[in-house]
Design an enzyme around this catalytic site. Structure first.
Site, PDB file in Angstrom:
ATOM      1  N   ASP A  72      63.912 -22.837  69.373  1.00  0.00           N
ATOM      2  CA  ASP A  72      64.943 -23.386  67.962  1.00  0.00           C
ATOM      3  C   ASP A  72      64.989 -22.092  67.605  1.00  0.00           C
ATOM      4  O   ASP A  72      65.288 -21.305  68.026  1.00  0.00           O
ATOM      5  CB  ASP A  72      64.044 -24.149  67.313  1.00  0.00           C
ATOM      6  CG  ASP A  72      64.805 -25.427  67.193  1.00  0.00           C
ATOM      7  OD1 ASP A  72      65.874 -24.353  66.521  1.00  0.00           O
ATOM      8  OD2 ASP A  72      65.508 -26.630  67.014  1.00  0.00           O
ATOM      9  N   HIS A  82      65.027 -25.951  60.845  1.00  0.00           N
ATOM     10  CA  HIS A  82      65.186 -26.930  62.332  1.00  0.00           C
ATOM     11  C   HIS A  82      63.542 -26.929  63.159  1.00  0.00           C
ATOM     12  O   HIS A  82      63.435 -27.782  63.680  1.00  0.00           O
ATOM     13  CB  HIS A  82      66.328 -26.991  63.272  1.00  0.00           C
ATOM     14  CG  HIS A  82      66.422 -27.814  63.820  1.00  0.00           C
ATOM     15  ND1 HIS A  82      66.365 -27.760  66.283  1.00  0.00           N
ATOM     16  CD2 HIS A  82      66.818 -29.545  64.379  1.00  0.00           C
ATOM     17  CE1 HIS A  82      66.974 -29.394  66.146  1.00  0.00           C
ATOM     18  NE2 HIS A  82      67.183 -29.788  65.157  1.00  0.00           N
ATOM     19  N   SER A 136      67.281 -34.526  68.364  1.00  0.00           N
ATOM     20  CA  SER A 136      66.489 -33.209  67.952  1.00  0.00           C
ATOM     21  C   SER A 136      64.878 -34.017  67.157  1.00  0.00           C
ATOM     22  O   SER A 136      63.646 -33.285  67.764  1.00  0.00           O
ATOM     23  CB  SER A 136      66.533 -32.329  67.331  1.00  0.00           C
ATOM     24  OG  SER A 136      67.545 -32.477  66.059  1.00  0.00           O
TER      25      SER A 136
END
Ligand SMILES: *[C@@H]1O[C@H](CO)[C@@H](O)[C@H](O)[C@H]1NC(C)=O
Ligand SMILES: [Ca+2]
Ligand SMILES: [Ca+2]
Ligand SMILES: [Ca+2]
Length: 643
Positions: A173, A214, A388
């Site tokens: 990520d 994230h 996600s």
């Protein structure tokens, strides 16, 4: 089986051994085969010295008399008064096996001094109380705290003593805040790298808008520490967690391939929540190096058992995107995960497609609860959203299953996930029962993943036989060696291409039970998004390979694009396959079919003959998929290409 696995095996069996020593509390699901351990009870009347002789002769270690331990200087002779039972262990025997050790059985049987013996098996004992973490935000983790009837069933697994020990997960990520108070103890530098700056430190780049939060959020879902008075707990809170920083910069085929093949003998599970733009008009997939990274991962990674690539299905719901136009999530080598809301609705961002295998919870409309996890700046958030958020939950559950049985191959795991997913209360208009008797939906795959079922099945799973691939060229306009060129086929408004298939019967690659099915197509079409493509199996299961995508106005058609469906899993492939092409848009659309190849994957074994999975025979009520109102949709923001 596979020599290269030794080191990994050792480490994992050690972890297993530890789990066995503790208050073993296993399995509440189905009856299972016994699991033999490297330990024997023997009865030898001549006492300790005779047992020592026996141990030396056969290579055992004498762990002494059963019930003969000294307590306060007194022998506990009340348990086994005759002092004839002894505990032997053998170092040359695998820690856990589905078969008894026949060699030692024979040797012990033949020895006249041995009156009785028994190879020990894992005793499944259920702790009567659930282990509930004390973390202050655990009460907010609704998807696993037993608050709702159908949660992910993770407390059941923790109560069996499993927490992901010995398993390594890496989140690909935008980095990972490795010194986060809820991550640092599980952080694994060997499972981490920074391919944006080419250095070993994947710490995220901090910006005013915290756009690089994230990866840290996804990592916490898997491996946030438990019982440390901070934030919540990860699904596999003793898993080692790494982060690969690769989304915060220019992404190339090289960077993707390097990320997906980082430390393939060390990292067991990669969790990824990215892909081509979810704009509803892109058809794109991995480049040549990344495809090779997947292929090598599943064949050579994890000591040859195969790397587990867990993938988010996509966030393009608002643009009517279809995850089968995304070559990462629709690869047979990735295990694609969709989302459902707390209420069991299809979330507004969700993409439906045939390649999704399973589903976990995530966010929905603004009033729906979201996912609790670690956040940048040593914080905690209850606002993690989108598919996600679903993929890392599945990655954590798969880590728990891998702790229970480290020898599962990448295909074993997909079989187990199929069997451990349940329609539960998930609502969709398209639930169908396939030819193997399982309910499957384009929104959810086989349904909501249940950690306790997954672990229960993993413990007793017998290895899946080798993968067979049967390729059937049905339409091809290539010039044949003989010089005969087949004419391309004009695509009619509604068209069916039928083919009666033997699935390579009579050959080494004959398939009895299907796993993935691929359809490779080359066709031109005046407006690509208007063409709905479906595939119907001999057992009557109809799977939509791509639904209409109103924003896809491309006139490029599909150029050798590979669609994938998981909906035929465990079906018998022999018989009539029907490819359906249907114009669902502009009346005057035209096109030409140049090439159609059907690729069947599966095994020679009849998988339906195995004990049935957890699939419930009773059908839950179905209803029309509900979508959030457009105003509510604005409540959650997503960045293209990140999920
Ligand atoms: C397919 O072919 C097999 C073998 O030739 C035949 O037995 C079967 O009836 C055929 N099925 C269909 C649906 O045509
Ligand atoms: Ca760095
Ligand atoms: Ca915590
Ligand atoms: Ca997509």
């Amino acid at each position: 089986m596979r020599p290269a696995r030794t080191a990994l095996c050792l480490r994992l069996t050690l972890a297993l051994g530890l789990a066995l020593v503790g208050p073993m509390a296993v399995g509440w699901a189905s009856a299972r085969a016994p699991i033999y351990v490297s330990s024997w009870a023997v009865r030898v009347s001549q006492g300790y010295q005779e047992v020592d002789r026996l141990a030396r002769k056969f290579g055992f270690v004498n762990f002494g008399q059963v019930g003969g331990t000294q307590i306060d200087g007194r022998r506990r002779e009340d348990i086994f008064p005759d002092g004839q039972y002894f505990h032997l262990r053998h170092r040359g025997v695998v820690q856990q096996s589905l078969t008894p050790h026949w060699g030692h059985r024979l040797r012990l049987k033949k020895d006249p001094k041995v009156q009785w013996f028994q190879q020990q098996t894992v005793q499944r004992r259920v702790k009567r109380s659930l282990v509930v973490p004390t973390d202050p935000w655990f009460s907010k983790q609704w998807y696993m705290n037993n608050e709702m009837q159908s949660d992910l069933n993770i407390l059941q697994v923790w109560s069996q003593g499993l927490s992901g020990q010995g398993v390594v997960v890496s989140v690909l990520d935008d980095g990972i805040e490795k010194d986060h108070p809820d991550l640092w103890a599980n952080y694994d530098p060997l499972a981490s790298y920074d391919f944006n700056d080419y250095d070993p430190d994947p710490q995220p780049r901090y910006t005013p808008s915290d756009e690089n939060r994230h990866g840290t959020r996804c990592a916490g879902e898997v491996a946030a520490m438990a019982n440390n008075r901070f934030c919540g707990a990860g699904v596999a809170y003793n898993t080692r967690i790494g982060g690969v920083r690769m989304l915060d910069g220019t992404i190339t085929d090289v960077i993707e391939a390097q990320s997906l093949s980082l430390q393939p003998q060390h990292i067991h599970i990669y969790s990824a929540s990215w892909g081509p733009e979810d704009d509803g008009r892109t058809v794109d997939g991995p480049g040549i190096l990344t495809r090779e990274a997947f292929r090598r991962g599943v064949t050579k990674g994890r000591g040859g058992l195969g790397t587990l690539f867990i993938w988010a299905s996509g966030n393009g719901g608002l643009h009517y995107d279809n995850c089968n136009c995304d070559g990462y999530t629709n690869s047979i080598h990735t295990l694609s995960v969709g989302s459902t809301t707390q209420q069991g609705h299809v979330p507004w961002y969700s993409e439906a497609c045939a390649s999704t295998l399973t589903t976990t919870y995530s966010s929905g409309v603004a009033t729906d609860p979201q996912i609790v996890t670690t956040d940048l700046h040593h914080q905690c958030t209850d606002k993690h959203t989108g598919t996600s958020a679903s993929a890392p939950l599945a990655a954590g559950m798969i880590a728990l299953a891998l702790e229970a049985n480290p020898l599962l191959t990448w295909r074993d795991m997909q079989h187990l996930v199929v069997r451990a997913s349940r329609p539960a209360q998930l609502q969709a208009e398209d639930w169908r029962t396939n030819g193997a008797g399982r309910r499957v939906s384009h929104h959810y795959g086989y349904g909501l993943l249940d950690a306790a079922l997954l672990v229960g099945l993993a413990r007793s799973w017998l290895p899946t036989q080798p993968q067979k691939k049967c390729v059937i060229h049905i339409v091809h306009t290539r010039t044949r060696p003989a010089g005969e060129a087949l004419a391309p086929i004009p695509i009619l408004p509604v068209m069916h291409v039928r083919k009666n298939v033997s699935a390579c019967a009579g050959h080494a690659n004959s398939i009895r039970s299907l796993e993935h099915v691929q359809v490779q197509l080359s066709l031109s079409y005046s407006r690509r998004g208007d063409l709905e493509i479906s595939l119907t199996s001999p057992m009557g299961t109809r799977s939509t390979l791509v639904a209409i995508r109103p924003f896809d106005v491309s006139s490029q058609g599909y150029n050798n694009w590979i669609f994938m469906s998981t909906h035929f899993w465990d079906e018998d492939p022999r018989g009539l396959w029907i490819l359906g092409l249907e114009n669902k848009g502009y009346y005057f659309n035209t096109g030409t079919l140049y090439r159609y190849t059907l690729l069947l994957y599966g095994t020679a074994e009849d998988m339906t003959a195995r004990p049935s999975g957890p699939q419930s025979a009773t059908a839950p009520p179905t209803s029309w998929a509900t979508f959030a109102s457009p105003t509510a949709r604005q409540g959650t923001s997503t960045t293209p290409s990140r999920r």
